[in-house]
Every structure is written in structure tokens, then in C-alpha cells.
Scaffold this motif. Structure first.
Motif, mmCIF file in Angstrom:
data_model
loop_
_atom_site.group_PDB
_atom_site.id
_atom_site.type_symbol
_atom_site.label_atom_id
_atom_site.label_comp_id
_atom_site.label_asym_id
_atom_site.label_seq_id
_atom_site.Cartn_x
_atom_site.Cartn_y
_atom_site.Cartn_z
ATOM 1 N N PRO A 1 13.581 -52.522 -58.617
ATOM 2 C CA PRO A 1 13.537 -53.970 -58.395
ATOM 3 C C PRO A 1 14.510 -54.785 -59.247
ATOM 4 O O PRO A 1 14.879 -55.892 -58.861
ATOM 5 C CB PRO A 1 12.089 -54.343 -58.713
ATOM 6 N N GLU A 2 14.940 -54.253 -60.358
ATOM 7 C CA GLU A 2 15.857 -54.991 -61.231
ATOM 8 C C GLU A 2 17.320 -54.710 -60.910
ATOM 9 O O GLU A 2 18.207 -55.288 -61.527
ATOM 10 C CB GLU A 2 15.576 -54.646 -62.704
ATOM 11 N N ALA A 3 17.605 -53.862 -59.935
ATOM 12 C CA ALA A 3 18.979 -53.464 -59.641
ATOM 13 C C ALA A 3 19.775 -54.535 -58.901
ATOM 14 O O ALA A 3 20.972 -54.667 -59.118
ATOM 15 C CB ALA A 3 18.996 -52.164 -58.834
ATOM 16 N N ALA A 4 19.147 -55.302 -58.041
ATOM 17 C CA ALA A 4 19.863 -56.338 -57.287
ATOM 18 C C ALA A 4 20.208 -57.505 -58.215
ATOM 19 O O ALA A 4 19.480 -57.783 -59.167
ATOM 20 C CB ALA A 4 19.001 -56.826 -56.121
ATOM 21 N N PRO A 5 21.298 -58.181 -57.913
ATOM 22 C CA PRO A 5 21.659 -59.332 -58.757
ATOM 23 C C PRO A 5 20.678 -60.482 -58.605
ATOM 24 O O PRO A 5 20.027 -60.632 -57.565
ATOM 25 C CB PRO A 5 23.047 -59.728 -58.235
ATOM 26 N N ARG A 6 20.584 -61.275 -59.646
ATOM 27 C CA ARG A 6 19.725 -62.458 -59.599
ATOM 28 C C ARG A 6 20.277 -63.433 -58.558
ATOM 29 O O ARG A 6 21.478 -63.554 -58.386
ATOM 30 C CB ARG A 6 19.670 -63.135 -60.952
ATOM 31 N N ALA A 7 19.366 -64.118 -57.886
ATOM 32 C CA ALA A 7 19.771 -65.138 -56.916
ATOM 33 C C ALA A 7 20.390 -66.311 -57.663
ATOM 34 O O ALA A 7 19.882 -66.726 -58.705
ATOM 35 C CB ALA A 7 18.562 -65.584 -56.100
ATOM 36 N N SER A 8 21.464 -66.839 -57.106
ATOM 37 C CA SER A 8 22.125 -67.959 -57.764
ATOM 38 C C SER A 8 21.319 -69.234 -57.585
ATOM 39 O O SER A 8 20.598 -69.403 -56.603
ATOM 40 C CB SER A 8 23.538 -68.144 -57.195
ATOM 41 N N GLY A 9 21.414 -70.118 -58.557
ATOM 42 C CA GLY A 9 20.763 -71.408 -58.488
ATOM 43 C C GLY A 9 19.290 -71.407 -58.862
ATOM 44 O O GLY A 9 18.596 -72.382 -58.631
ATOM 45 N N VAL A 10 18.807 -70.298 -59.436
ATOM 46 C CA VAL A 10 17.394 -70.178 -59.783
ATOM 47 C C VAL A 10 17.285 -69.821 -61.261
ATOM 48 O O VAL A 10 18.051 -68.999 -61.761
ATOM 49 C CB VAL A 10 16.715 -69.077 -58.938
ATOM 50 N N ALA A 11 16.331 -70.399 -61.948
ATOM 51 C CA ALA A 11 16.136 -70.112 -63.367
ATOM 52 C C ALA A 11 15.864 -68.617 -63.567
ATOM 53 O O ALA A 11 15.111 -68.007 -62.798
ATOM 54 C CB ALA A 11 14.964 -70.920 -63.910
ATOM 55 N N GLU A 12 16.484 -68.037 -64.576
ATOM 56 C CA GLU A 12 16.321 -66.609 -64.855
ATOM 57 C C GLU A 12 14.872 -66.203 -65.058
ATOM 58 O O GLU A 12 14.472 -65.105 -64.688
ATOM 59 C CB GLU A 12 17.129 -66.204 -66.095
ATOM 60 N N VAL A 13 14.082 -67.078 -65.623
ATOM 61 C CA VAL A 13 12.691 -66.754 -65.923
ATOM 62 C C VAL A 13 11.906 -66.410 -64.651
ATOM 63 O O VAL A 13 10.915 -65.693 -64.698
ATOM 64 C CB VAL A 13 12.021 -67.891 -66.720
ATOM 65 N N LEU A 14 12.340 -66.906 -63.486
ATOM 66 C CA LEU A 14 11.644 -66.620 -62.232
ATOM 67 C C LEU A 14 11.925 -65.213 -61.703
ATOM 68 O O LEU A 14 11.201 -64.725 -60.852
ATOM 69 C CB LEU A 14 12.018 -67.656 -61.167
ATOM 70 N N ASN A 15 12.983 -64.583 -62.196
ATOM 71 C CA ASN A 15 13.345 -63.212 -61.811
ATOM 72 C C ASN A 15 13.448 -63.062 -60.286
ATOM 73 O O ASN A 15 12.912 -62.121 -59.707
ATOM 74 C CB ASN A 15 12.359 -62.197 -62.393
ATOM 75 N N ILE A 16 14.133 -63.985 -59.643
ATOM 76 C CA ILE A 16 14.350 -63.920 -58.196
ATOM 77 C C ILE A 16 15.708 -63.291 -57.946
ATOM 78 O O ILE A 16 16.700 -63.666 -58.557
ATOM 79 C CB ILE A 16 14.236 -65.315 -57.565
ATOM 80 N N ARG A 17 15.716 -62.313 -57.052
ATOM 81 C CA ARG A 17 16.918 -61.527 -56.802
ATOM 82 C C ARG A 17 17.274 -61.512 -55.325
ATOM 83 O O ARG A 17 16.462 -61.842 -54.476
ATOM 84 C CB ARG A 17 16.718 -60.113 -57.325
ATOM 85 N N ARG A 18 18.512 -61.110 -55.044
ATOM 86 C CA ARG A 18 18.998 -61.010 -53.665
ATOM 87 C C ARG A 18 19.567 -59.615 -53.457
ATOM 88 O O ARG A 18 20.586 -59.259 -54.030
ATOM 89 C CB ARG A 18 20.066 -62.061 -53.398
ATOM 90 N N ALA A 19 18.894 -58.837 -52.609
ATOM 91 C CA ALA A 19 19.346 -57.483 -52.294
ATOM 92 C C ALA A 19 20.092 -57.503 -50.962
ATOM 93 O O ALA A 19 19.593 -58.072 -49.986
ATOM 94 C CB ALA A 19 18.152 -56.534 -52.203
ATOM 95 N N PRO A 20 21.269 -56.905 -50.887
ATOM 96 C CA PRO A 20 22.003 -56.876 -49.623
ATOM 97 C C PRO A 20 21.328 -55.941 -48.617
ATOM 98 O O PRO A 20 20.667 -54.978 -48.997
ATOM 99 C CB PRO A 20 23.380 -56.349 -50.030
ATOM 100 N N VAL A 21 21.515 -56.248 -47.341
ATOM 101 C CA VAL A 21 21.007 -55.405 -46.261
ATOM 102 C C VAL A 21 22.196 -54.618 -45.707
ATOM 103 O O VAL A 21 23.160 -55.224 -45.229
ATOM 104 C CB VAL A 21 20.354 -56.255 -45.149
ATOM 105 N N PRO A 22 22.154 -53.291 -45.783
ATOM 106 C CA PRO A 22 23.292 -52.487 -45.303
ATOM 107 C C PRO A 22 23.616 -52.776 -43.838
ATOM 108 O O PRO A 22 22.707 -52.911 -43.016
ATOM 109 C CB PRO A 22 22.810 -51.041 -45.458
#
Length: 119
Positions: A63-84
Motif C-alpha cells: 500500500p505504500e508503494a504508490a506515490p502520494r496523491a497531489s494536493g492532499v496533506a501527507e498526514v491523510l496518506n492518500i495515494r494514486r496507483a496507476p492502472v496498467p
């Protein structure tokens, strides 16, 4: 190693296999996108779903491998995983017990549209 401090020890960073749950909006986006692809070519909707499943399996395990979503506070730990193979990202929040899918976002759509739904 006998003391458990090696690669298999308690501090190893291996896969975690958390459960996945979808927000209602994300489930609707997923269904709409799969239908759109199915209408373009028979079987393409199923291929899209297979790619979503593959991406989600990676998210569940790492779950920590995808980059964090832009525009969101780091504390929320929201990420964006690409879809192949498809121009989509899975927007999710990872916690210690599950993965909460917030959006299935097309890459050309306004990048933070799903944030407004969180307010």
C-alpha cells in the motif's frame, strides 16, 4: 537467522494483504468506466476490470508503494496507483487494517475532483 532479526524477522517489510473497500462514488466510477470500455469493444470492459484487479492486488500487498496523491496533506496518506494499460488511477487511503478506494480517476480528468467529495 535464528534470532528473527533477518529478512524474515518482525521488522521485515513484506506484503501485508489488507482488505479493500470502495466508497460509493468510486464503485460507480468503476462501473461506468467498465461499461464505457465494454461498449467500445466486446471484452474490453473485462480487460479493464482485470487491470483494476491487478492494480488493487499490488495496492493490497504494497500500500505504500504508490506515490502520494497531489494536493492532499501527507498526514491523510492518500495515494494514486496507476492502472496498467488504461489511463486511470486508483485513489486510495491506506490504514493499518484496510484500503479505502476513494476514486477510480481518469488521468485526463481534473486531478483533484475527488477531494471536493471528501469535504
Amino acid at each position: 537467522m535464528a534470532d528473527g532479526a533477518g529478512a524474515d524477522g518482525p521488522n521485515a517489510q513484506g506484503p501485508v494483504n489488507r482488505g479493500v473497500r470502495f466508497e460509493v462514488e468510486a464503485a460507480l466510477e468503476l462501473a461506468e468506466a467498465a461499461l464505457w470500455y465494454h461498449q467500445r469493444r466486446a471484452g474490453l470492459g473485462a480487460e479493464f476490470m482485470e487491470s483494476i484487479d491487478a492494480a488493487l492486488e499490488l495496492v493490497r500487498q504494497w500500500p505504500e508503494a504508490a506515490p502520494r496523491a497531489s494536493g492532499v496533506a501527507e498526514v491523510l496518506n492518500i495515494r494514486r496507483a496507476p492502472v496498467p494499460r488504461f489511463p486511470y488511477g486508483i485513489i486510495y487511503a491506506a490504514s493499518s487494517h484496510d484500503i479505502q478506494v476513494l476514486a477510480i480517476a481518469h488521468n485526463s480528468r481534473e486531478s483533484d475532483y475527488w477531494i471536493r467529495g471528501m469535504r
